[in-house]
Every structure is written in structure tokens, then in C-alpha cells.
Design a protein around this motif. Structure first.
Motif, PDB file in Angstrom:
ATOM      1  N   ILE A 149       8.237  67.626  55.861  1.00  0.00           N
ATOM      2  CA  ILE A 149       8.525  68.217  57.279  1.00  0.00           C
ATOM      3  C   ILE A 149       9.810  67.932  57.819  1.00  0.00           C
ATOM      4  N   ASN A 150      10.288  68.582  58.786  1.00  0.00           N
ATOM      5  CA  ASN A 150      11.545  68.390  59.717  1.00  0.00           C
ATOM      6  C   ASN A 150      12.889  68.502  58.676  1.00  0.00           C
ATOM      7  N   GLY A 151      12.672  68.884  57.721  1.00  0.00           N
ATOM      8  CA  GLY A 151      14.037  69.216  56.974  1.00  0.00           C
ATOM      9  C   GLY A 151      14.273  67.871  55.804  1.00  0.00           C
ATOM     10  N   PHE A 152      13.482  66.894  55.784  1.00  0.00           N
ATOM     11  CA  PHE A 152      13.600  66.127  55.168  1.00  0.00           C
ATOM     12  C   PHE A 152      13.153  66.275  53.511  1.00  0.00           C
ATOM     13  N   GLU A 153      13.746  65.618  52.592  1.00  0.00           N
ATOM     14  CA  GLU A 153      13.175  65.893  51.200  1.00  0.00           C
ATOM     15  C   GLU A 153      13.719  64.567  50.510  1.00  0.00           C
ATOM     16  N   ALA A 154      12.848  64.184  49.310  1.00  0.00           N
ATOM     17  CA  ALA A 154      13.031  63.011  48.581  1.00  0.00           C
ATOM     18  C   ALA A 154      13.096  63.506  47.184  1.00  0.00           C
ATOM     19  N   GLU A 155      13.679  62.664  46.255  1.00  0.00           N
ATOM     20  CA  GLU A 155      13.831  63.082  44.941  1.00  0.00           C
ATOM     21  C   GLU A 155      13.093  61.925  44.004  1.00  0.00           C
ATOM     22  N   PHE A 156      12.344  62.043  43.219  1.00  0.00           N
ATOM     23  CA  PHE A 156      11.743  61.090  42.452  1.00  0.00           C
ATOM     24  C   PHE A 156      12.559  60.852  41.179  1.00  0.00           C
ATOM     25  N   LYS A 157      12.934  59.812  40.977  1.00  0.00           N
ATOM     26  CA  LYS A 157      13.884  59.806  39.757  1.00  0.00           C
ATOM     27  C   LYS A 157      13.481  58.490  38.810  1.00  0.00           C
ATOM     28  N   LYS A 158      12.705  58.823  37.892  1.00  0.00           N
ATOM     29  CA  LYS A 158      11.936  57.736  37.138  1.00  0.00           C
ATOM     30  C   LYS A 158      12.700  56.681  36.488  1.00  0.00           C
TER      31      LYS A 158
END
Lengths: 113, 115
Positions: free
Chosen positions: A60-69
């Protein structure tokens, strides 16, 4: 055992500039990962979560996250900070059965006009 | 209810008194958690309930702390002989269990001040 480390206790950005809140995790299993936000005197609100689907998660609210194993990281980003983003952000790792959630110490985000 | 409900929202108590904090989880959620957030600190896990299983009490800081969950729904966290270091926000959360990564929903918290 699992744990999460938020690398910055405090991040300060100017309005309109990018946000990066860093999180590294440790888990014996394929983890589920979350970011929660807590505004002053408010409860915790889920921003986004990763549960072994797409590695780039939009919230929400323009946030994002990237999972990097390979890096055991789950950094939270936003292209352009808004004043209303000022809050405390928590990275959370959960076991496969979701019965053992561990919170990071939190990162306080300050947004300057 | 629509969300996790906690009461009281604020409690001021004298050192040495007992306090009870109540949590009403989202209807149908079988998992219930208690966390504590001290001033300027992150969240500290206290206890976890899942259905009829024995609770995970590994996070309770001392034997002055206890919690119960009646009928698989409402939970009460009890702190006996409160100390000033018990002052914190006590957060309750609930979630469905069964699929990995179920979202945990938090209440607004109970702000406890021990004077």
C-alpha cells in the motif's frame, strides 16, 4: 530459529526523494516476510508481505519490497517520499507455520519538507 | 468484530498492583499473540495461542506475567505486582493459521503506565 535485523534505526529523507529501509533476515526455512508500519499513537498496519510467490512485492501507499534469497534481504523502497510516510517501520520474519513471528527493532523514518 | 479490540486503551496503575489487559481477536482467527513495545524499543514477543494447543509462553519475561484464552477467543494478559519497568504498550494480534504467511492483524494496544 529465525531473526531479522533492520540495519538502520533512523532514516531521514526529503519529501519527494526515494526511501530505502533495509532488512536482513535469518531463517531455517523458506520464510514469510512482512513490513508493518506504525504511525505515532496508532496500531500496526500491514504494508506488504512476501510468501514465496513473486519476489517483488507491491504494497500500500506506493511501497514495495524485493525478496533476495542470495542476500537474505527484504528491503523496503518507495520512489518518492511523502510527509505522511513519517512513521516507524518494522520488518518481520515468520516461520512456515506462522507461529513464530520475529520483529526487527524498527526503523524510524523522518520526512523533511 | 471488524478488527482486533483491546481494552483498556490506557491504564495507569500503582507499583505493586495487579493489572488485566483484554484482547478480543478477529472472529474466526485461531491464532492470538501478545507483544510488548517499550518506549523506543521494537516489539517483544510474549505469548502465542493457537487453537486448543498449549500456548507458547517462551517470551513471558517473568512469572508475574500470565495469559489465558477462554473458549478459543478472548484473551486476558495479567501482570501481577506491577513494576515500573512493566510500563509499555501491550499489543495483541490475531491471524488465521493454516496457510503460510497469513497476515497478522494488530489491535491498537493497551498503554500501561506503572507509577
Amino acid at each position: 530459529a529465525q531473526s531479522v535485523t533492520q540495519l538502520d534505526s533512523h532514516v531521514s529523507v526529503s519529501e519527494g526523494t526515494p526511501v530505502l529501509l533495509r532488512c536482513n533476515y535469518s531463517s531455517s526455512y523458506s520464510p514469510s516476510l512482512f513490513w508493518y508500519v506504525q504511525h505515532p499513537n496508532k496500531g500496526l498496519q500491514l504494508l506488504l508481505k512476501y510468501t514465496s510467490a513473486a519476489t517483488l512485492v507491491k504494497g500500500i501507499n506506493g511501497f514495495e519490497a524485493e525478496f533476495k534469497k542470495s542476500e537474505t534481504s527484504f528491503h523496503l523502497t518507495k520512489p518518492s517520499a511523502h510527509m505522511s510516510d513519517a512513521a516507524e517501520y518494522f520488518c518481520v520474519v515468520s516461520s512456515r507455520n506462522n507461529n513464530d513471528m520475529r520483529f526487527g527493532a524498527g526503523t524510524r523514518l523522518t520526512v523533511k519538507p | 468484530g471488524a478488527g482486533v479490540s483491546q481494552s483498556p486503551s490506557n491504564k495507569v496503575t500503582e507499583k505493586g498492583k495487579d493489572v488485566e489487559l483484554r484482547c478480543d481477536p478477529i472472529s474466526g482467527h485461531t491464532a492470538l499473540y501478545w507483544y510488548r513495545q517499550s518506549l523506543g524499543q521494537g516489539l517483544e514477543f510474549l505469548i502465542y495461542f493457537q487453537g486448543n494447543s498449549a500456548p507458547d509462553k517462551s517470551g513471558l519475561p517473568s512469572d508475574r506475567f500470565s495469559a489465558e484464552r477462554t473458549g478459543g477467543s478472548v484473551s486476558t494478559l495479567t501482570i501481577q505486582r506491577t513494576q515500573q519497568e512493566d510500563s509499555a504498550v501491550y499489543l495483541c494480534a490475531s491471524s488465521l493459521v493454516g496457510a503460510p504467511g497469513n497476515t497478522i492483524y494488530f489491535g491498537e494496544g493497551s498503554w500501561l503506565t506503572v507509577v
